[in-house]
Design a protein around this motif. Structure first.
Motif, short mmCIF file in Angstrom:
data_model
loop_
_atom_site.label_atom_id
_atom_site.label_comp_id
_atom_site.label_asym_id
_atom_site.label_seq_id
_atom_site.Cartn_x
_atom_site.Cartn_y
_atom_site.Cartn_z
N ASP A 67 14.88 40.64 4.03
CA ASP A 67 14.90 42.03 3.58
C ASP A 67 16.35 42.47 3.50
O ASP A 67 17.08 42.45 4.51
N PRO A 120 16.03 45.95 -1.56
CA PRO A 120 15.74 44.70 -2.28
C PRO A 120 15.33 43.60 -1.29
O PRO A 120 15.62 43.66 -0.10
N LYS A 121 14.64 42.59 -1.81
CA LYS A 121 14.19 41.47 -0.98
C LYS A 121 14.53 40.16 -1.67
O LYS A 121 14.61 40.08 -2.91
N LEU A 122 14.73 39.14 -0.86
CA LEU A 122 15.10 37.82 -1.37
C LEU A 122 14.17 36.79 -0.74
O LEU A 122 13.96 36.79 0.47
N LEU A 149 14.48 37.10 -6.46
CA LEU A 149 15.05 38.39 -6.09
C LEU A 149 14.11 39.50 -6.53
O LEU A 149 13.71 39.56 -7.69
N LEU A 150 13.73 40.36 -5.59
CA LEU A 150 12.96 41.57 -5.87
C LEU A 150 13.93 42.74 -5.74
O LEU A 150 14.19 43.23 -4.62
N PRO A 151 14.50 43.22 -6.84
CA PRO A 151 15.63 44.15 -6.77
C PRO A 151 15.26 45.57 -6.37
O PRO A 151 16.14 46.35 -5.98
N PHE A 152 13.99 45.95 -6.49
CA PHE A 152 13.59 47.32 -6.22
C PHE A 152 12.81 47.41 -4.92
O PHE A 152 12.10 46.47 -4.53
N SER A 153 12.91 48.56 -4.27
CA SER A 153 12.29 48.73 -2.95
C SER A 153 10.77 48.68 -3.01
O SER A 153 10.12 48.36 -2.00
N SER A 211 9.10 46.51 -4.67
CA SER A 211 8.76 45.10 -4.91
C SER A 211 7.94 44.91 -6.18
O SER A 211 7.16 43.96 -6.29
N THR A 240 9.11 44.21 -9.17
CA THR A 240 9.75 43.28 -10.11
C THR A 240 10.35 42.11 -9.35
O THR A 240 10.92 42.28 -8.27
N GLU A 241 10.20 40.92 -9.91
CA GLU A 241 10.81 39.73 -9.33
C GLU A 241 11.42 38.87 -10.43
O GLU A 241 10.81 38.66 -11.48
#
Length: 386
Positions: free
Chosen positions: A157, A161-163, A208-212, A214, A216-217
């Protein structure tokens, strides 16, 4: 009597007599779960010269999940499908997993490869929005689906964004040398249960999920090996490098009154040039080679009007997909194909769907010979997850 009672108490209530400790009241963390999916349907195919119409035999894919502890788990999926006049069985995956920490999990065995997202996440019949896979997957496809080896995966986290990531090593693919199937010389076989050389395949994916939220990936995958032929053969040092780009968007859009689900993936396969033998009808042999590069792509969008006031309408889903596949020029399996597919789905529940689909495919070359073939298909499938 008091001495005898003391000895019995030590033995039963946790004494270390004979080096053993007993605690019959400790709760077990072991859990077992059975999940899976099944599907059946009807297909009508017309290629101009040939027409096929058939009901499909049911397919059944049970998934076994075993939790030994909070860290140690096992999963496996079997496949049972009626193909032609036979019952085909297969082991989709079977692997053991160990959770190192909240960011790392290691697993070993046979597992679905995170080469893009379609084969690992989207291929089950009740998840795939259309009755079949895009071009470039499955038999003669260029996207690897599973492998036997070891993998490290996890997620982080980033404060919004999430990776997520995965790195793995498996038995490398095997190149077909044309000795048994001359028309498939140069194709990579990824179902390599026992490695035939010292080279292993190495790969990974980063997403990469650039938005909080989730929604979009964006992902990048790579897969490489330094040898695809049998040890001490002419193909031992024929290497291969594959990569994939994938995209996903799932979001409810109030202005459209429902959920939009968009998926896309591009696959590229680059295999070192090799020399193969072509046998002519008169018995003469001729050497030939070609630039062994292939690629495939699919883009799909679906819309479900979940904000409708009608229960019937909100369970509908509209799907459209484009896919193409390009095999190398000069190969016996040289091919250029493109496909358009359109579908109307009705969700009986969140895990049971009836799919009605029409697709049209244009194929130039391929195993069926030269020229252009146009095939139209009508599909009616019912899939259920459990």
């Amino acid at each position: 009597m008091k001495k005898l009672f003391t000895i019995i108490t030590i033995f039963v209530l946790g004494g270390t007599l004979y080096g053993q400790t007993y605690n019959t009241f400790e709760p077990s963390k072991t859990q077992f779960m059975l999940r899976g999916y099944g599907h059946t349907g009807f297909e009508y195919m017309d290629s101009g010269d040939e027409t096929e119409s058939t009901f499909l035999g049911s397919a059944f894919a049970p998934i076994f999940l075993y939790k030994h502890s909070d860290r140690l788990m096992f999963e496996a999926e079997l496949e049972f499908a009626l193909e032609g006049d036979e019952l085909e069985t297969g082991l989709e995956y079977a692997d053991v997993m160990y959770v190192l920490n909240k960011n790392m999990t290691v697993r070993a065995g046979k597992f679905l490869l995170p080469f893009g997202t379609f084969m690992e996440r989207l291929h089950p019949a009740w998840i795939n929005r259309l009755p079949n896979a895009p071009l470039g997957y499955g038999h003669d496809g260029i996207a690897p689906s599973s492998g036997i080896g070891v993998e490290l995966r996890g997620a982080f986290d980033l404060g919004g964004p999430k990776l997520n990531y995965s790195v793995y090593s498996t038995n490398g693919p095997r190149i077909k040398d044309g000795s048994e199937e001359p028309e498939e010389a140069g194709i990579l076989e990824f179902e390599n249960y026992e490695d035939t050389n010292l080279a292993k395949a190495f790969g990974g994916r980063i997403g990469l999920l650039p938005f909080s939220d989730s929604s979009t990936e964006i992902g990048f995958s790579a897969y490489s090996t330094s040898g695809t032929g049998e040890q001490d053969s002419d193909f031992e040092d024929i290497g291969a490098f594959l990569y994939a780009l994938d995209f996903s968007l799932v979001k409810q859009i109030p202005g459209l009154g429902g959920i939009v689900d968009a998926k896309a993936q591009y696959n590229s396969s680059n295999v070192d040039t090799a020399t193969f033998i072509e046998m002519h009808e008169d018995g003469d042999e001729e050497e030939y080679s070609f630039d062994n590069q292939s690629n495939s792509f699919y883009g799909q969008v679906s819309y479900r009007p979940t904000m409708s006031g009608s229960n019937f309408v909100k369970n509908l889903e509209f799907v459209a997909r484009y896919s193409d596949f390009n095999a190398p020029e000069g190969a016996e399996w040289e091919e250029k194909s493109k496909q358009y597919a359109f579908g109307l789905n009705y969700w009986l529940s969140w895990r049971s769907v009836v799919k009605l689909s029409y697709q049209t495919t244009e194929t130039e070359g391929g195993h069926d010979g030269d020229g252009i073939t146009n095939t139209d298909g009508l599909f009616l499938h019912w899939a259920i997850g459990f």
